[in-house]
Motif scaffolding. Structure first.
Motif, mmCIF file in Angstrom:
data_model
loop_
_atom_site.group_PDB
_atom_site.id
_atom_site.type_symbol
_atom_site.label_atom_id
_atom_site.label_comp_id
_atom_site.label_asym_id
_atom_site.label_seq_id
_atom_site.Cartn_x
_atom_site.Cartn_y
_atom_site.Cartn_z
ATOM 1 N N ALA A 13 10.185 -17.870 10.632
ATOM 2 C CA ALA A 13 10.960 -16.636 10.771
ATOM 3 C C ALA A 13 10.122 -15.404 10.430
ATOM 4 C CB ALA A 13 12.196 -16.688 9.869
ATOM 5 N N LEU A 14 8.968 -15.604 9.780
ATOM 6 C CA LEU A 14 8.109 -14.479 9.426
ATOM 7 C C LEU A 14 7.458 -13.911 10.684
ATOM 8 C CD1 LEU A 14 6.351 -15.917 6.249
ATOM 9 C CD2 LEU A 14 8.202 -14.221 6.341
ATOM 10 N N PRO A 15 7.270 -12.596 10.719
ATOM 11 C CA PRO A 15 6.643 -11.988 11.895
ATOM 12 C C PRO A 15 5.180 -12.405 12.028
ATOM 13 C CG PRO A 15 7.364 -10.298 10.314
ATOM 14 C CD PRO A 15 7.667 -11.621 9.717
ATOM 15 N N LEU A 16 4.706 -12.429 13.251
ATOM 16 C CA LEU A 16 3.284 -12.646 13.510
ATOM 17 C C LEU A 16 2.547 -11.343 13.277
ATOM 18 C CD1 LEU A 16 3.392 -14.841 16.720
ATOM 19 C CD2 LEU A 16 2.739 -15.553 14.415
ATOM 20 N N GLY A 17 1.279 -11.462 12.947
ATOM 21 C CA GLY A 17 0.461 -10.282 12.704
ATOM 22 C C GLY A 17 0.512 -9.877 11.248
ATOM 23 N N THR A 18 0.221 -8.613 10.991
ATOM 24 C CA THR A 18 0.165 -8.094 9.627
ATOM 25 C C THR A 18 1.415 -7.263 9.347
ATOM 26 O OG1 THR A 18 -2.238 -8.073 9.708
ATOM 27 C CG2 THR A 18 -1.204 -6.725 8.009
ATOM 28 N N PHE A 19 2.006 -7.502 8.190
ATOM 29 C CA PHE A 19 3.217 -6.794 7.791
ATOM 30 C C PHE A 19 3.273 -6.722 6.269
ATOM 31 C CE2 PHE A 19 4.192 -11.282 8.075
ATOM 32 C CZ PHE A 19 4.988 -11.550 6.970
ATOM 33 N N GLY A 21 5.849 -6.983 2.769
ATOM 34 C CA GLY A 21 7.095 -7.616 2.345
ATOM 35 C C GLY A 21 7.162 -7.726 0.834
ATOM 36 N N THR A 22 8.288 -8.245 0.367
ATOM 37 C CA THR A 22 8.553 -8.322 -1.067
ATOM 38 C C THR A 22 9.020 -9.714 -1.458
ATOM 39 O OG1 THR A 22 9.265 -6.021 -1.002
ATOM 40 C CG2 THR A 22 9.912 -7.273 -2.937
ATOM 41 N N THR A 23 8.558 -10.168 -2.627
ATOM 42 C CA THR A 23 9.118 -11.341 -3.285
ATOM 43 C C THR A 23 9.463 -10.892 -4.694
ATOM 44 O OG1 THR A 23 7.026 -12.174 -4.145
ATOM 45 C CG2 THR A 23 7.695 -12.983 -1.991
ATOM 46 N N ASP A 80 7.237 -21.639 -2.469
ATOM 47 C CA ASP A 80 8.113 -20.699 -3.167
ATOM 48 C C ASP A 80 7.903 -19.279 -2.639
ATOM 49 O OD1 ASP A 80 10.070 -20.228 -5.266
ATOM 50 O OD2 ASP A 80 8.447 -19.183 -6.322
ATOM 51 N N PHE A 81 6.650 -18.916 -2.424
ATOM 52 C CA PHE A 81 6.337 -17.589 -1.909
ATOM 53 C C PHE A 81 6.958 -17.378 -0.526
ATOM 54 C CE2 PHE A 81 3.754 -14.834 0.748
ATOM 55 C CZ PHE A 81 3.742 -13.666 0.001
ATOM 56 N N VAL A 82 6.741 -18.298 0.382
ATOM 57 C CA VAL A 82 7.247 -18.152 1.757
ATOM 58 C C VAL A 82 8.771 -18.077 1.780
ATOM 59 C CG1 VAL A 82 7.467 -19.333 3.993
ATOM 60 C CG2 VAL A 82 5.223 -19.125 2.884
ATOM 61 N N ILE A 83 9.415 -18.927 1.014
ATOM 62 C CA ILE A 83 10.882 -18.940 0.988
ATOM 63 C C ILE A 83 11.431 -17.631 0.409
ATOM 64 C CG2 ILE A 83 12.882 -20.061 -0.065
ATOM 65 C CD1 ILE A 83 11.290 -22.740 0.309
ATOM 66 N N ALA A 84 10.753 -17.075 -0.589
ATOM 67 C CA ALA A 84 11.226 -15.852 -1.247
ATOM 68 C C ALA A 84 10.835 -14.572 -0.510
ATOM 69 C CB ALA A 84 10.713 -15.790 -2.684
ATOM 70 N N LEU A 85 9.830 -14.626 0.365
ATOM 71 C CA LEU A 85 9.297 -13.436 1.006
ATOM 72 C C LEU A 85 10.314 -12.787 1.940
ATOM 73 C CD1 LEU A 85 6.875 -11.570 1.505
ATOM 74 C CD2 LEU A 85 6.146 -13.165 3.301
ATOM 75 N N ARG A 86 10.506 -11.490 1.766
ATOM 76 C CA ARG A 86 11.392 -10.698 2.612
ATOM 77 C C ARG A 86 10.563 -9.597 3.277
ATOM 78 N NH1 ARG A 86 13.561 -14.652 2.182
ATOM 79 N NH2 ARG A 86 15.401 -15.139 0.979
ATOM 80 N N PRO A 87 10.262 -9.747 4.567
ATOM 81 C CA PRO A 87 9.485 -8.714 5.260
ATOM 82 C C PRO A 87 10.232 -7.385 5.274
ATOM 83 C CG PRO A 87 9.597 -10.717 6.564
ATOM 84 C CD PRO A 87 10.562 -10.877 5.431
ATOM 85 N N ASP A 88 9.460 -6.285 5.207
ATOM 86 C CA ASP A 88 10.050 -4.958 5.338
ATOM 87 C C ASP A 88 10.513 -4.778 6.785
ATOM 88 O OD1 ASP A 88 9.378 -4.486 2.693
ATOM 89 O OD2 ASP A 88 7.512 -3.450 3.212
ATOM 90 N N LEU A 89 11.583 -4.048 6.941
ATOM 91 C CA LEU A 89 12.079 -3.789 8.307
ATOM 92 C C LEU A 89 11.482 -2.540 8.881
ATOM 93 C CD1 LEU A 89 15.811 -4.678 7.711
ATOM 94 C CD2 LEU A 89 14.042 -6.101 8.695
#
Length: 89
Positions: A13-19, A21-23, A80-89
């Motif tokens: 579900a994470l975007p491709l490329g560089t972005f 985000g917050t955990t 844990d990091f991937v599950i918690a990561l929330r990309p910025d919109l």
């Protein structure tokens, strides 16, 4: 859903490329790439203004399914990091 399925769902579900985000309260710049015609995936994250670093490779195999290979850190840390990561919109 198993822990592995939860991780894979969150990862893809994470975007491709560089972005960014917050955990929890930490902010990261994250890069996710697809290689080898979708059979290999790489994620690298650097904490903004901090020392944390996360790096992993994920391989999609026909026989073994998804194989997670963290880079010099525990599988727990990267999942844990991937599950918690929330990309910025």
């Amino acid at each position: 859903m198993t822990a592995s399925e939860t991780f894979l769902t969150a990862f893809f579900a994470l975007p491709l490329g560089t972005f960014t985000g917050t955990t929890d309260t930490r902010r990261y710049v994250v890069s996710r790439r697809v290689m080898a015609a979708g059979k290999s995936h790489k994620l690298v994250a650097h904490e903004l203004g901090g020392p944390d670093y996360v790096s992993l490779n994920l391989y999609q195999t026909r026989n073994s399914g998804a194989l997670l290979r963290p880079c010099e850190m525990s599988a727990y840390k990267v999942t844990d990091f991937v599950i918690a990561l929330r990309p910025d919109l």
